[in-house]
Design a protein around this motif. Structure first.
Motif, PDB file in Angstrom:
ATOM      1  N   MET A   1       0.847  -1.166   0.000  1.00  0.00           N
ATOM      2  CA  MET A   1       0.000   0.000   0.000  1.00  0.00           C
ATOM      3  C   MET A   1       0.900   1.240   0.000  1.00  0.00           C
ATOM      4  SD  MET A   1      -3.382   0.636   2.362  1.00  0.00           S
ATOM      5  CE  MET A   1      -2.710  -0.162   3.768  1.00  0.00           C
ATOM      6  N   GLN A   2       0.704   2.086  -0.998  1.00  0.00           N
ATOM      7  CA  GLN A   2       1.512   3.292  -1.112  1.00  0.00           C
ATOM      8  C   GLN A   2       0.934   4.402  -0.234  1.00  0.00           C
ATOM      9  OE1 GLN A   2       1.656   4.920  -5.025  1.00  0.00           O
ATOM     10  NE2 GLN A   2       3.098   6.509  -4.473  1.00  0.00           N
ATOM     11  N   SER A   3       1.804   5.098   0.495  1.00  0.00           N
ATOM     12  CA  SER A   3       1.347   6.217   1.312  1.00  0.00           C
ATOM     13  C   SER A   3       1.672   7.533   0.606  1.00  0.00           C
ATOM     14  CB  SER A   3       1.987   6.179   2.694  1.00  0.00           C
ATOM     15  OG  SER A   3       3.381   6.327   2.592  1.00  0.00           O
ATOM     16  N   ILE A   4       0.740   8.475   0.707  1.00  0.00           N
ATOM     17  CA  ILE A   4       0.871   9.766   0.061  1.00  0.00           C
ATOM     18  C   ILE A   4       0.723  10.842   1.136  1.00  0.00           C
ATOM     19  CG2 ILE A   4      -0.085  11.300  -1.696  1.00  0.00           C
ATOM     20  CD1 ILE A   4      -1.407   8.652  -2.855  1.00  0.00           C
ATOM     21  N   PRO A   5       1.795  11.626   1.410  1.00  0.00           N
ATOM     22  CA  PRO A   5       1.683  12.700   2.400  1.00  0.00           C
ATOM     23  C   PRO A   5       0.682  13.760   1.927  1.00  0.00           C
ATOM     24  CG  PRO A   5       3.965  12.378   1.703  1.00  0.00           C
ATOM     25  CD  PRO A   5       3.117  11.526   0.834  1.00  0.00           C
ATOM     26  N   VAL A   6      -0.111  14.292   2.853  1.00  0.00           N
ATOM     27  CA  VAL A   6      -1.124  15.291   2.529  1.00  0.00           C
ATOM     28  C   VAL A   6      -0.744  16.619   3.189  1.00  0.00           C
ATOM     29  CG1 VAL A   6      -3.568  15.895   2.721  1.00  0.00           C
ATOM     30  CG2 VAL A   6      -2.901  13.510   2.381  1.00  0.00           C
ATOM     31  N   ASP A   7      -0.738  17.694   2.406  1.00  0.00           N
ATOM     32  CA  ASP A   7      -0.450  19.034   2.912  1.00  0.00           C
ATOM     33  C   ASP A   7      -1.725  19.604   3.516  1.00  0.00           C
ATOM     34  OD1 ASP A   7       0.289  21.636   3.435  1.00  0.00           O
ATOM     35  OD2 ASP A   7       0.780  22.137   1.344  1.00  0.00           O
ATOM     36  N   THR A   8      -1.868  19.525   4.833  1.00  0.00           N
ATOM     37  CA  THR A   8      -3.104  19.962   5.491  1.00  0.00           C
ATOM     38  C   THR A   8      -3.312  21.471   5.379  1.00  0.00           C
ATOM     39  OG1 THR A   8      -1.963  20.052   7.622  1.00  0.00           O
ATOM     40  CG2 THR A   8      -3.184  18.046   7.116  1.00  0.00           C
ATOM     41  N   ALA A   9      -2.263  22.240   5.143  1.00  0.00           N
ATOM     42  CA  ALA A   9      -2.402  23.691   4.989  1.00  0.00           C
ATOM     43  C   ALA A   9      -3.268  24.029   3.771  1.00  0.00           C
ATOM     44  CB  ALA A   9      -1.033  24.342   4.860  1.00  0.00           C
ATOM     45  N   ARG A  10      -3.324  23.137   2.806  1.00  0.00           N
ATOM     46  CA  ARG A  10      -4.102  23.376   1.589  1.00  0.00           C
ATOM     47  C   ARG A  10      -5.535  22.872   1.690  1.00  0.00           C
ATOM     48  NH1 ARG A  10      -1.199  21.963  -3.710  1.00  0.00           N
ATOM     49  NH2 ARG A  10      -2.800  23.403  -4.415  1.00  0.00           N
ATOM     50  N   LEU A  11      -5.886  22.249   2.817  1.00  0.00           N
ATOM     51  CA  LEU A  11      -7.229  21.679   2.964  1.00  0.00           C
ATOM     52  C   LEU A  11      -8.249  22.657   3.512  1.00  0.00           C
ATOM     53  CD1 LEU A  11      -6.459  18.097   4.305  1.00  0.00           C
ATOM     54  CD2 LEU A  11      -6.994  18.811   1.970  1.00  0.00           C
ATOM     55  N   GLY A  12      -7.821  23.822   3.932  1.00  0.00           N
ATOM     56  CA  GLY A  12      -8.747  24.778   4.523  1.00  0.00           C
ATOM     57  C   GLY A  12      -8.980  24.462   5.982  1.00  0.00           C
ATOM     58  N   VAL A  13     -10.170  24.821   6.457  1.00  0.00           N
ATOM     59  CA  VAL A  13     -10.513  24.618   7.866  1.00  0.00           C
ATOM     60  C   VAL A  13     -10.897  23.159   8.078  1.00  0.00           C
ATOM     61  CG1 VAL A  13     -12.121  25.236   9.712  1.00  0.00           C
ATOM     62  CG2 VAL A  13     -11.281  26.995   8.146  1.00  0.00           C
ATOM     63  N   LEU A  14     -10.275  22.535   9.077  1.00  0.00           N
ATOM     64  CA  LEU A  14     -10.587  21.158   9.450  1.00  0.00           C
ATOM     65  C   LEU A  14     -11.400  21.194  10.737  1.00  0.00           C
ATOM     66  CD1 LEU A  14      -7.057  19.605   8.853  1.00  0.00           C
ATOM     67  CD2 LEU A  14      -8.990  19.662   7.281  1.00  0.00           C
ATOM     68  N   ARG A  15     -12.570  20.587  10.707  1.00  0.00           N
ATOM     69  CA  ARG A  15     -13.478  20.641  11.851  1.00  0.00           C
ATOM     70  C   ARG A  15     -13.930  19.229  12.203  1.00  0.00           C
ATOM     71  NH1 ARG A  15     -16.279  25.092  13.548  1.00  0.00           N
ATOM     72  NH2 ARG A  15     -15.781  26.190  11.635  1.00  0.00           N
ATOM     73  N   CYS A  16     -13.955  18.931  13.489  1.00  0.00           N
ATOM     74  CA  CYS A  16     -14.388  17.607  13.958  1.00  0.00           C
ATOM     75  C   CYS A  16     -15.884  17.441  13.691  1.00  0.00           C
ATOM     76  CB  CYS A  16     -14.101  17.454  15.447  1.00  0.00           C
ATOM     77  SG  CYS A  16     -14.712  15.905  16.132  1.00  0.00           S
ATOM     78  N   ALA A  17     -16.242  16.401  12.924  1.00  0.00           N
ATOM     79  CA  ALA A  17     -17.647  16.092  12.648  1.00  0.00           C
ATOM     80  C   ALA A  17     -18.167  15.039  13.621  1.00  0.00           C
ATOM     81  CB  ALA A  17     -17.813  15.602  11.217  1.00  0.00           C
ATOM     82  N   ILE A  18     -17.328  14.054  13.926  1.00  0.00           N
ATOM     83  CA  ILE A  18     -17.675  13.015  14.896  1.00  0.00           C
ATOM     84  C   ILE A  18     -16.483  12.842  15.828  1.00  0.00           C
ATOM     85  CG2 ILE A  18     -18.304  10.593  15.254  1.00  0.00           C
ATOM     86  CD1 ILE A  18     -19.554  10.629  12.470  1.00  0.00           C
ATOM     87  N   ALA A  19     -16.726  12.979  17.117  1.00  0.00           N
ATOM     88  CA  ALA A  19     -15.668  12.891  18.123  1.00  0.00           C
ATOM     89  C   ALA A  19     -14.942  11.541  18.030  1.00  0.00           C
ATOM     90  CB  ALA A  19     -16.261  13.078  19.516  1.00  0.00           C
ATOM     91  N   PRO A  20     -13.737  11.457  18.585  1.00  0.00           N
ATOM     92  CA  PRO A  20     -12.949  10.223  18.499  1.00  0.00           C
ATOM     93  C   PRO A  20     -13.718   8.987  18.976  1.00  0.00           C
ATOM     94  CG  PRO A  20     -11.635  11.976  19.451  1.00  0.00           C
ATOM     95  CD  PRO A  20     -13.034  12.501  19.348  1.00  0.00           C
ATOM     96  N   GLU A  21     -13.626   7.939  18.159  1.00  0.00           N
ATOM     97  CA  GLU A  21     -14.229   6.650  18.491  1.00  0.00           C
ATOM     98  C   GLU A  21     -13.178   5.573  18.304  1.00  0.00           C
ATOM     99  OE1 GLU A  21     -17.458   6.278  15.708  1.00  0.00           O
ATOM    100  OE2 GLU A  21     -18.791   7.488  16.950  1.00  0.00           O
ATOM    101  N   VAL A  22     -13.166   4.603  19.193  1.00  0.00           N
ATOM    102  CA  VAL A  22     -12.226   3.505  19.070  1.00  0.00           C
ATOM    103  C   VAL A  22     -12.583   2.704  17.822  1.00  0.00           C
ATOM    104  CG1 VAL A  22     -13.476   1.849  20.527  1.00  0.00           C
ATOM    105  CG2 VAL A  22     -11.007   1.752  20.387  1.00  0.00           C
ATOM    106  N   LYS A  23     -11.572   2.260  17.091  1.00  0.00           N
ATOM    107  CA  LYS A  23     -11.792   1.494  15.863  1.00  0.00           C
ATOM    108  C   LYS A  23     -11.854   0.016  16.217  1.00  0.00           C
ATOM    109  CE  LYS A  23     -10.261   1.232  11.146  1.00  0.00           C
ATOM    110  NZ  LYS A  23      -9.711   2.066  10.104  1.00  0.00           N
TER     111      LYS A  23
END
Length: 116
Positions: A1-23
């Motif tokens: 599986m190839q990983s691709i780094p994501v530049d979060t500065a280009r994503l705009g505002v990041l807002r929590c939609a659903i609080a942390p849940e254990v997977k």
């Protein structure tokens, strides 16, 4: 599986939609998914709105429980990586981060009605 780094500065505002849940790794036994070091893996649904486009929701996995994150709160995502996957005729993108932390400021409730 190839990983691709994501530049979060280009994503705009990041807002929590659903609080942390254990997977959960096994729905029958309710076994909690663990990382290589044995830490539980949590998921946080985060809204992304870039350049006034439609809002997208991405689910981000992170090792260990992120603390202080509430729904509606603006968050900072550190070390975001995307993974392309496929299983038979299904395919998609998964996201993983080193950390998800709250951005302190106005209370989450005050921001919920605001612009994303």
């Amino acid at each position: 599986m190839q990983s691709i780094p994501v530049d979060t500065a280009r994503l705009g505002v990041l807002r929590c939609a659903i609080a942390p849940e254990v997977k959960i790794s096994n729905s029958e036994t309710q076994e909690v998914k663990k990382d290589r070091e044995g830490n539980p893996v949590y998921t946080v649904a985060v809204t992304v709105r870039q350049d006034r486009r439609r809002i997208s929701v991405i689910e981000i996995a992170v090792s260990g429980e992120p603390t202080g994150i509430e729904e509606g709160q603006i968050v900072k995502v550190t070390g975001l990586v995307a993974f392309m996957w496929s299983m038979g005729d299904r395919h998609g993108v998964s996201f993983r981060a080193d950390a998800i932390t709250p951005v302190h400021g106005a209370p989450a409730a005050a921001r919920k009605g605001g612009e994303a």
